[in-house]
Design a protein around this motif. Structure first.
Motif, PDB file in Angstrom:
ATOM      1  N   GLN A  70     -10.826   0.471 -15.141  1.00 40.08           N
ATOM      2  CA  GLN A  70     -11.827   0.364 -16.196  1.00 40.08           C
ATOM      3  C   GLN A  70     -11.729  -0.979 -16.913  1.00 40.08           C
ATOM      4  O   GLN A  70     -12.633  -1.352 -17.664  1.00 40.08           O
ATOM      5  CB  GLN A  70     -11.634   1.489 -17.222  1.00 40.08           C
ATOM      6  N   ASN A  71     -10.618  -1.703 -16.714  1.00 44.70           N
ATOM      7  CA  ASN A  71     -10.410  -2.999 -17.359  1.00 44.70           C
ATOM      8  C   ASN A  71      -9.859  -3.979 -16.332  1.00 44.70           C
ATOM      9  O   ASN A  71      -9.940  -3.752 -15.137  1.00 44.70           O
ATOM     10  CB  ASN A  71      -9.445  -2.849 -18.551  1.00 44.70           C
ATOM     11  N   TRP A  72      -9.292  -5.076 -16.843  1.00 45.94           N
ATOM     12  CA  TRP A  72      -8.779  -6.132 -15.981  1.00 45.94           C
ATOM     13  C   TRP A  72      -7.792  -5.592 -14.950  1.00 45.94           C
ATOM     14  O   TRP A  72      -6.976  -4.719 -15.237  1.00 45.94           O
ATOM     15  CB  TRP A  72      -8.056  -7.191 -16.812  1.00 45.94           C
ATOM     16  N   VAL A  73      -7.853  -6.156 -13.743  1.00 42.43           N
ATOM     17  CA  VAL A  73      -6.839  -5.937 -12.718  1.00 42.43           C
ATOM     18  C   VAL A  73      -5.938  -7.170 -12.714  1.00 42.43           C
ATOM     19  O   VAL A  73      -6.381  -8.272 -12.409  1.00 42.43           O
ATOM     20  CB  VAL A  73      -7.463  -5.723 -11.328  1.00 42.43           C
ATOM     21  N   TYR A  74      -4.687  -6.987 -13.085  1.00 45.27           N
ATOM     22  CA  TYR A  74      -3.776  -8.127 -13.221  1.00 45.27           C
ATOM     23  C   TYR A  74      -3.138  -8.549 -11.900  1.00 45.27           C
ATOM     24  O   TYR A  74      -2.841  -9.721 -11.695  1.00 45.27           O
ATOM     25  CB  TYR A  74      -2.655  -7.796 -14.215  1.00 45.27           C
ATOM     26  N   SER A  75      -2.884  -7.586 -11.016  1.00 47.26           N
ATOM     27  CA  SER A  75      -2.142  -7.927  -9.805  1.00 47.26           C
ATOM     28  C   SER A  75      -2.392  -6.885  -8.724  1.00 47.26           C
ATOM     29  O   SER A  75      -2.714  -5.733  -9.007  1.00 47.26           O
ATOM     30  CB  SER A  75      -0.636  -8.000 -10.110  1.00 47.26           C
ATOM     31  N   CYS A  76      -2.241  -7.314  -7.465  1.00 44.34           N
ATOM     32  CA  CYS A  76      -2.340  -6.419  -6.313  1.00 44.34           C
ATOM     33  C   CYS A  76      -1.234  -6.769  -5.326  1.00 44.34           C
ATOM     34  O   CYS A  76      -0.762  -7.898  -5.281  1.00 44.34           O
ATOM     35  CB  CYS A  76      -3.690  -6.563  -5.604  1.00 44.34           C
ATOM     36  N   ALA A  77      -0.820  -5.792  -4.525  1.00 42.26           N
ATOM     37  CA  ALA A  77       0.186  -6.029  -3.491  1.00 42.26           C
ATOM     38  C   ALA A  77      -0.052  -5.068  -2.337  1.00 42.26           C
ATOM     39  O   ALA A  77      -0.294  -3.881  -2.549  1.00 42.26           O
ATOM     40  CB  ALA A  77       1.595  -5.846  -4.049  1.00 42.26           C
ATOM     41  N   PHE A  78       0.017  -5.600  -1.107  1.00 41.55           N
ATOM     42  CA  PHE A  78      -0.066  -4.778   0.089  1.00 41.55           C
ATOM     43  C   PHE A  78       1.317  -4.282   0.468  1.00 41.55           C
ATOM     44  O   PHE A  78       2.315  -4.984   0.306  1.00 41.55           O
ATOM     45  CB  PHE A  78      -0.625  -5.590   1.265  1.00 41.55           C
ATOM     46  N   SER A  79       1.380  -3.060   1.001  1.00 41.00           N
ATOM     47  CA  SER A  79       2.611  -2.584   1.619  1.00 41.00           C
ATOM     48  C   SER A  79       2.844  -3.411   2.883  1.00 41.00           C
ATOM     49  O   SER A  79       1.908  -4.007   3.434  1.00 41.00           O
ATOM     50  CB  SER A  79       2.504  -1.101   1.956  1.00 41.00           C
ATOM     51  N   PRO A  80       4.094  -3.488   3.372  1.00 40.57           N
ATOM     52  CA  PRO A  80       4.374  -4.338   4.535  1.00 40.57           C
ATOM     53  C   PRO A  80       3.550  -4.025   5.773  1.00 40.57           C
ATOM     54  O   PRO A  80       3.266  -4.927   6.560  1.00 40.57           O
ATOM     55  CB  PRO A  80       5.866  -4.089   4.791  1.00 40.57           C
ATOM     56  N   ASP A  81       3.158  -2.761   5.968  1.00 41.21           N
ATOM     57  CA  ASP A  81       2.344  -2.428   7.144  1.00 41.21           C
ATOM     58  C   ASP A  81       0.852  -2.486   6.847  1.00 41.21           C
ATOM     59  O   ASP A  81       0.031  -2.123   7.699  1.00 41.21           O
ATOM     60  CB  ASP A  81       2.714  -1.053   7.693  1.00 41.21           C
ATOM     61  N   SER A  82       0.494  -2.941   5.638  1.00 42.06           N
ATOM     62  CA  SER A  82      -0.911  -3.112   5.222  1.00 42.06           C
ATOM     63  C   SER A  82      -1.689  -1.802   5.134  1.00 42.06           C
ATOM     64  O   SER A  82      -2.908  -1.816   5.007  1.00 42.06           O
ATOM     65  CB  SER A  82      -1.653  -4.068   6.165  1.00 42.06           C
ATOM     66  N   SER A  83      -1.003  -0.656   5.185  1.00 43.33           N
ATOM     67  CA  SER A  83      -1.704   0.623   5.107  1.00 43.33           C
ATOM     68  C   SER A  83      -2.026   1.019   3.673  1.00 43.33           C
ATOM     69  O   SER A  83      -2.903   1.856   3.440  1.00 43.33           O
ATOM     70  CB  SER A  83      -0.864   1.729   5.752  1.00 43.33           C
ATOM     71  N   MET A  84      -1.317   0.429   2.712  1.00 47.98           N
ATOM     72  CA  MET A  84      -1.454   0.810   1.313  1.00 47.98           C
ATOM     73  C   MET A  84      -1.601  -0.433   0.446  1.00 47.98           C
ATOM     74  O   MET A  84      -1.006  -1.477   0.719  1.00 47.98           O
ATOM     75  CB  MET A  84      -0.199   1.607   0.885  1.00 47.98           C
ATOM     76  N   LEU A  85      -2.410  -0.313  -0.588  1.00 46.64           N
ATOM     77  CA  LEU A  85      -2.567  -1.385  -1.567  1.00 46.64           C
ATOM     78  C   LEU A  85      -2.257  -0.832  -2.944  1.00 46.64           C
ATOM     79  O   LEU A  85      -2.715   0.263  -3.301  1.00 46.64           O
ATOM     80  CB  LEU A  85      -4.005  -1.927  -1.559  1.00 46.64           C
ATOM     81  N   CYS A  86      -1.454  -1.575  -3.708  1.00 47.95           N
ATOM     82  CA  CYS A  86      -1.214  -1.215  -5.102  1.00 47.95           C
ATOM     83  C   CYS A  86      -1.966  -2.203  -5.982  1.00 47.95           C
ATOM     84  O   CYS A  86      -1.916  -3.415  -5.755  1.00 47.95           O
ATOM     85  CB  CYS A  86       0.277  -1.265  -5.426  1.00 47.95           C
ATOM     86  N   SER A  87      -2.666  -1.682  -6.984  1.00 53.96           N
ATOM     87  CA  SER A  87      -3.341  -2.531  -7.962  1.00 53.96           C
ATOM     88  C   SER A  87      -2.948  -2.069  -9.362  1.00 53.96           C
ATOM     89  O   SER A  87      -2.859  -0.869  -9.619  1.00 53.96           O
ATOM     90  CB  SER A  87      -4.867  -2.466  -7.785  1.00 53.96           C
ATOM     91  N   VAL A  88      -2.664  -3.039 -10.226  1.00 56.62           N
ATOM     92  CA  VAL A  88      -2.227  -2.717 -11.584  1.00 56.62           C
ATOM     93  C   VAL A  88      -3.076  -3.480 -12.587  1.00 56.62           C
ATOM     94  O   VAL A  88      -3.604  -4.549 -12.288  1.00 56.62           O
ATOM     95  CB  VAL A  88      -0.731  -3.052 -11.788  1.00 56.62           C
ATOM     96  N   GLY A  89      -3.187  -2.908 -13.799  1.00 53.09           N
ATOM     97  CA  GLY A  89      -4.027  -3.572 -14.782  1.00 53.09           C
ATOM     98  C   GLY A  89      -3.864  -3.028 -16.176  1.00 53.09           C
ATOM     99  O   GLY A  89      -2.867  -2.386 -16.512  1.00 53.09           O
ATOM    100  N   ALA A  90      -4.869  -3.308 -17.010  1.00 57.40           N
ATOM    101  CA  ALA A  90      -4.854  -2.873 -18.401  1.00 57.40           C
ATOM    102  C   ALA A  90      -4.921  -1.352 -18.485  1.00 57.40           C
ATOM    103  O   ALA A  90      -5.240  -0.664 -17.507  1.00 57.40           O
ATOM    104  CB  ALA A  90      -6.021  -3.509 -19.153  1.00 57.40           C
TER     105      ALA A  90
END
Length: 382
Positions: free
Chosen positions: A175-195
């Motif tokens: 709902q607000n800014w996304v500060y950072s993202c990271a892929f898991s080593p096998d690229s099957s999962m993405l983590c996104s973090v934010g406000a």
């Protein structure tokens, strides 16, 4: 308020050795906003180091050349920016396949960087594990830049040319800014973090949300997966770094930066210990964090206090080198500082755990017919 647990003697904590620094060039508008170094990154094959130098630009330098300059001038002279200025290599035929320095104008403030390669589609999964197949000078090394205007631009690292300026998929949930993202080593999962304390995990096969992780009390500004994908580290303005099991959402470890730990109300405000960045080492044993108390901390995943520290004012981001021997940290003035990291020979048990967890999620590990203590070890619970 203290920076370490009461049982820890700050004077006994090892101080990291300075490797060197890369200083941003001075400019007439140097005091204005826009020159911050929000992100640093190492190429997975160790050929390049990249950082957002501020004012829309990203600088790419050969990492081996950086190390040679640091060794040549020594750590005592690292404050002399002219002595460490990297010379641009010639673009003649003899230098064609060698790493060369580039400065890329991205057209907007650069918030994030990520390296990748144009591997065949059948190898597109497990990209981080398959870097031994990379042939420098033949395969294409790519750099993705996340910009302030919401666009992601893809660049050819060797030439500095723009390759792609479109977004193919949009994941909606923040709902607000996304500060950072990271892929898991096998690229099957993405983590996104934010406000708003947001930590989201996404399925990159279906482009759907897997789960929302809850536990932080303030904005979450950084995230990183362990090299086997079994752990996820998140950093928050609530003074904490959490180590999660991304497969079930459990918090396995908490790294505090303020003691006694602040209450949720205090942690959710201006507490002077905002954690700005977190990074996993490639050995899977160490984590680095960077906070507003002018300190970089190095942690072991099985200890709740830092084993090594380094001084840094106005830090914003950090990342381990490919071999894990150096940590790079970016600052508000667009510069980068480098330190030697804790070194430890991984045990045979840990190497076996890395190998198993690269291919087995937590649920499959828990179904193995093995002793409970081994299950706990493979699940990072001891």
């Amino acid at each position: 308020m203290a920076s370490f647990p009461p049982r820890v003697n700050e004077k006994e904590i090892v101080r990291s050795r300075t490797i060197g620094e890369l200083l941003a060039p001075a400019a007439p508008f140097d005091k204005k906003c826009g020159h911050e170094n929000w992100t640093v990154a190492f190429a997975p094959d160790g050929s390049y180091f990249a950082w957002s130098q501020g004012h829309r630009t990203v600088k790419l330098v050969p990492w081996s050349q950086c190390l040679k300059n640091f060794l040549l001038h020594g750590t005592k002279n690292v404050t002399n920016s002219s002595s460490l200025r990297l010379s641009r290599q010639n673009s003649d035929g003899g230098q064609k396949n060698k790493p060369r320095e580039h400065i890329i104008d991205c057209g907007d403030i650069v918030w994030s960087l990520a390296f990748g390669s144009s591997v065949p589609e059948k190898q597109s999964r497990c990209v981080n594990i398959e870097w031994h197949r990379f042939r420098f000078g033949q395969d294409q090394l790519l750099l993705a830049t996340g910009l302030n205007n919401g666009r992601i631009k893809i660049w050819d690292v060797y030439t500095g040319k723009l390759l792609l300026n479109n977004m193919m998929k949009v994941l909606r949930g923040h709902q607000n800014w996304v500060y950072s993202c990271a892929f898991s080593p096998d690229s099957s999962m993405l983590c996104s973090v934010g406000a708003s304390k947001a930590v989201f995990l996404w399925n990159m096969d279906k482009y759907t949300m897997i789960r929302k992780l809850e536990g932080h009390h303030h904005d979450v500004v950084a995230c990183d997966f362990s090299p086997d994908g079994a752990l996820l580290a998140t950093a928050s303005y609530d003074t904490r770094v959490y180590i999660w099991d991304p497969y079930n959402g459990d918090i396995l470890m908490e790294f505090g930066h303020l003691f006694p730990p602040p209450t949720p109300i205090f942690a959710g405000g201006a507490n002077d210990r905002w954690v700005r960045s977190v990074s996993f080492s490639h050995d899977g044993l160490h984590v680095a964090s960077l906070a507003d108390d002018k300190m970089v901390r190095f942690w072991r995943i099985d200890e709740d206090y830092p084993i090594q520290v380094a001084p840094l004012s106005n830090g914003l981001c950090c990342a381990f080198s490919t071999d894990g021997s150096v940590l790079a940290a970016g600052t508000h003035d667009g510069s980068v500082y480098f330190w030697a990291t804790p070194r430890q020979v991984p045990s045979l048990q840990h190497l076996c755990r890395l190998s198993i967890r690269r291919v087995m999620p937590t649920q499959e590990v828990q179904e193995l017919p093995i002793p409970s203590k081994v299950l706990e070890f493979l699940s990072y619970r001891i």
